[in-house]
Scaffold this motif. Structure first.
Motif, short mmCIF file in Angstrom:
data_model
loop_
_atom_site.label_atom_id
_atom_site.label_comp_id
_atom_site.label_asym_id
_atom_site.label_seq_id
_atom_site.Cartn_x
_atom_site.Cartn_y
_atom_site.Cartn_z
N SER B 102 0.80 -1.22 0.00
CA SER B 102 0.00 0.00 0.00
C SER B 102 0.84 1.27 0.00
O SER B 102 0.55 2.23 -0.72
CB SER B 102 -0.90 0.03 1.24
OG SER B 102 -1.68 -1.14 1.30
N TRP B 103 1.89 1.29 0.82
CA TRP B 103 2.63 2.55 0.98
C TRP B 103 3.41 2.90 -0.27
O TRP B 103 3.49 4.08 -0.64
CB TRP B 103 3.51 2.49 2.22
CG TRP B 103 2.68 2.51 3.46
CD1 TRP B 103 2.52 1.48 4.35
CD2 TRP B 103 1.84 3.58 3.93
NE1 TRP B 103 1.64 1.86 5.34
CE2 TRP B 103 1.21 3.12 5.11
CE3 TRP B 103 1.56 4.86 3.46
CZ2 TRP B 103 0.32 3.92 5.84
CZ3 TRP B 103 0.69 5.66 4.17
CH2 TRP B 103 0.08 5.19 5.35
N GLY B 104 3.99 1.93 -0.92
CA GLY B 104 4.69 2.19 -2.17
C GLY B 104 3.76 2.79 -3.22
O GLY B 104 4.12 3.71 -3.96
N GLU B 152 6.62 -3.17 4.21
CA GLU B 152 5.24 -2.71 3.96
C GLU B 152 4.41 -3.01 5.20
O GLU B 152 4.04 -4.16 5.46
CB GLU B 152 4.67 -3.35 2.69
CG GLU B 152 5.10 -2.65 1.42
CD GLU B 152 4.37 -1.32 1.14
OE1 GLU B 152 3.49 -0.92 1.94
OE2 GLU B 152 4.69 -0.69 0.11
N THR B 153 4.08 -1.97 5.93
CA THR B 153 3.45 -2.04 7.24
C THR B 153 2.09 -2.75 7.20
O THR B 153 1.70 -3.42 8.17
CB THR B 153 3.24 -0.60 7.76
OG1 THR B 153 4.34 0.21 7.34
CG2 THR B 153 3.09 -0.55 9.26
N ILE B 154 1.37 -2.59 6.13
CA ILE B 154 0.01 -3.13 6.05
C ILE B 154 0.02 -4.59 5.62
O ILE B 154 -0.67 -5.44 6.20
CB ILE B 154 -0.84 -2.24 5.11
CG1 ILE B 154 -1.06 -0.88 5.78
CG2 ILE B 154 -2.16 -2.93 4.74
CD1 ILE B 154 -1.77 0.15 4.92
N ALA B 195 8.82 8.77 12.67
CA ALA B 195 9.34 8.19 13.91
C ALA B 195 8.36 7.29 14.64
O ALA B 195 8.77 6.50 15.50
CB ALA B 195 9.76 9.32 14.85
N GLN B 196 7.08 7.35 14.30
CA GLN B 196 6.05 6.80 15.20
C GLN B 196 5.93 5.28 15.23
O GLN B 196 5.01 4.75 15.83
CB GLN B 196 4.68 7.42 14.89
CG GLN B 196 4.07 7.05 13.55
CD GLN B 196 4.31 8.11 12.48
OE1 GLN B 196 5.23 8.88 12.60
NE2 GLN B 196 3.51 8.13 11.43
N LYS B 197 6.92 4.57 14.64
CA LYS B 197 6.93 3.12 14.80
C LYS B 197 8.10 2.72 15.71
O LYS B 197 7.89 2.32 16.84
CB LYS B 197 7.02 2.41 13.44
CG LYS B 197 5.72 2.48 12.63
CD LYS B 197 5.66 3.64 11.71
CE LYS B 197 4.63 3.55 10.60
NZ LYS B 197 3.25 3.44 10.94
C1 PLP Z 1 5.81 2.31 5.36
C2 PLP Z 1 5.05 3.57 5.67
N1 PLP Z 1 5.19 4.63 4.86
C3 PLP Z 1 4.54 5.78 5.08
C4 PLP Z 1 3.68 5.92 6.16
C5 PLP Z 1 2.97 7.22 6.34
O1 PLP Z 1 3.51 7.95 7.40
P1 PLP Z 1 2.79 9.26 7.91
O2 PLP Z 1 1.45 8.86 8.42
O3 PLP Z 1 3.70 9.77 8.99
O4 PLP Z 1 2.70 10.21 6.77
C6 PLP Z 1 3.51 4.83 7.03
C7 PLP Z 1 2.65 4.84 8.24
O5 PLP Z 1 1.87 5.50 8.67
C8 PLP Z 1 4.19 3.63 6.77
O6 PLP Z 1 4.03 2.57 7.57
#
Ligand code: PLP
Ligand code: PLP
Ligand code: MG
Ligand code: MG
Ligand code: MG
Ligand code: MG
Lengths: 364, 364
Positions: B102-104, B152-154, B195-197
């Protein structure tokens, strides 16, 4: 607890002690949640309720109507210097800027990169020591918006009321006075303030924008810079600065419940500033105010001493009495005492006493 | 202190308890300063030393050479999605994107607004359950840069090593794995992480950029978005998110002194993830991992149960045992257990035990 000083920093700046105590008490676990405010998801019920309470507090304090969106953004007021023209200044349009000090000039610099601008007034010739009268403004009735800085943090000049600009949307950088007195938000198209003076820690900026202006945002602009996207997503298009919003909620709780609202806050601010300005006015020029009397700021009291040596001596001796951060900004020199909402009366009284004594010892 | 839960949130996420205790202890006044971290000027000696220590800690943990600048920015990783192409993608150039989740995809969406892009690989056809082999990448040797998402966090897929991209600058979104193990920074053109992870609270994003890339930033771009400006001003062109940087300093202190560096951290992370993946692997399909075995993440463990009813039951019963925030992201469903650096082994063991029991009770 370590002894606290009276900190006259221009920002980040003094916070209400009860707010710091709340943060401290719940740092390891919010009651009933079992996790710190730093650890919980921005999409959790707990955090959503905190963000909604912060917004509701602001709407109550400033009587903000539903015609306005309230956004919590990152990037500071300087990112707003760019976002404002990127969102509001259409192709072929021009924006007016009133320049009453350093910050207005920096805002203009960024706007020029984005489109046409015009200077409606510039206080440079008197070193930004005064504000324009309404008749002095060179206004373009077709302007996309008119930008001004309600309190110039560095020079210490502050508008008592909004400039009259007719139908053109008024855009205000209220960074260093936000929440210091009641405000008629309906006079504004957009009002913004980084939190680190009157509203909270650095890292969160409040933007109050009239909803009809949101349609000016081009869907093809960078997502984070698009006001419409933030408004559509309740400032949660991405992860907001959760801790900053939490502190903003606590500070606005304090304003509502401890202080008793913005009328009471304004009275306190007038009383505090008077203590210092009276010393200036009665000092026979030993303390020479930077701003003209009628335009001087209730938030940032700026003045000069007879010499640089005395200025350094003043700062040094004050610090020994736990009165800190009094050195003026390098571009104006002298002394700046920032006495934001959270500076207690006792702190200003102590500074006043110090100033009187310092003058008695050092005036010729 | 209120009882703490084990919080498996994907971000903002669990923090080291000693860090929370430090913040709590000094909230009203930093030792020897007499003011809170929330109150002191970003230009004060105290804060400058904190920011320098945060940077020095990162340089030590990741062996970052002087060829790289380390920036502390606002706006989250999403603002980086725009800043990267705005700074690095010149007119007439194209950028490559590897899409592993998703993030990519979201990063690509913002890049497309700024210039030419090309997809070097896309895992969509198997619902982003695996990563490309080096031979699978369709690379443009003239690309301005190549962007990928290391974790990929999701979806819970994580690269074990950098994709091989030759001379093209490699740009990495490391948001959800940053500092989980040692890294060879010299392989990167730019690496960024909100930073929030693993690194702190939301509101600060670390950008590590090779200095020769800074000259690509157009001086006429919006000031806050310009990497060169932030590098030239040590991230203090405007007021930085001071509290976030302070917490980042405390978290990196913890990594260096309590954990003992990133090799030790990596061992802990491997041990923790193995506990959960072993349950999946031995569950006869009751817990069906989303990611293919060789690509699964040590940070975000994603899996599905046989039905939505069982998923809800799992989340509900876990919560009663103080195991929270286990619901998977809406776009993947099922369960996601985020087990970042600060999640203690005891929390993962408790989740492991819960999973084993839950399966015994509910598998047919
Ligand atoms: C891999 C990744 N990229 C980008 C983001 C987006 O970060 P932000 O919400 O600080 O913009 C997140 C998580 O929220 C993420 O897990
Ligand atoms: C009036 C005014 N505008 C803008 C700014 C810039 O804010 P930031 O540093 O958050 O970008 C400041 C103070 O720092 C300010 O006082
Ligand atoms: Mg400031
Ligand atoms: Mg435009
Ligand atoms: Mg997040
Ligand atoms: Mg470009």
């Amino acid at each position: 607890m370590t002894q606290r000083v009276y900190n006259f920093s221009a920002g980040p700046a003094v916070m209400p002690v009860p707010v710091l105590e709340s943060i401290q008490r719940d740092m390891l676990a919010l009651p009933g949640v079992g996790a710190s405010i730093l650890e919980i998801s921005h999409r959790s019920g707990t955090f959503v309720a905190i963000a909604e309470a912060a917004e509701a507090n602001l709407r109550k304090l400033l009587s903000i109507s539903d015609d306005y969106a309230v956004l919590f953004l990152q990037g500071g007021s300087r990112l707003q210097f760019s976002m404002i023209p990127m969102n509001l200044l259409g192709k072929g349009q021009s924006a007016d800027y009133i320049l009453t000090g350093s910050w207005g000039n920096d805002a203009l610099k960024e706007a020029k990169k984005e489109g046409e601008t015009s200077v409606a007034w510039d206080g440079k010739s008197t070193n930004y020591d005064r504000l324009p009268k309404n008749g002095d403004l060179k206004l373009n009735p077709q302007a996309a918006y008119i930008h001004y800085t309600s309190n110039e943090t560095i020079q210490g000049v502050q508008f008592k009321s909004e400039p009259e600009v007719g139908e053109v949307p008024l855009v205000c950088d209220a960074s260093s006075e936000f929440l210091y007195k009641p405000l008629d938000v309906s006079k504004y198209g957009l009002l913004y303030a980084c939190a680190q003076k009157n509203a909270g820690p650095s890292g969160v900026t409040v933007v109050i924008i009239r909803k009809d202006l949101l349609k000016r945002s081009d869907p093809n602009m960078p997502g984070y810079l698009n006001y419409q996207i933030h408004a559509d997503n309740g400032s949660m298009w991405n992860t907001p600065p959760t801790f900053g919003i939490y502190v903003l909620k606590l500070v606005t709780d304090w304003l509502l419940n401890d202080v008793g609202g913005l009328d009471a806050m304004y009275q306190r601010n007038q009383d505090k500033a008077k203590l210092l300005y009276d010393v200036l006015d009665e000092s026979n020029g030993f303390y020479a105010g930077h701003a003209q009397r009628e335009d001087r700021s209730l938030m940032n009291v700026t003045f000069r001493l007879p010499s640089d040596e005395l200025t350094d001596q003043f700062v040094g001796e004050a610090k020994k009495q736990s009165l800190t951060d009094l050195k003026g900004h390098r571009s104006v020199g002298g002394i700046r005492a920032s006495i934001y909402n959270a500076m207690p009366l006792a702190g200003v009284e102590k500074l006043r006493d110090f100033m009187v004594e310092f003058k008695e010892k050092n005036a010729k």
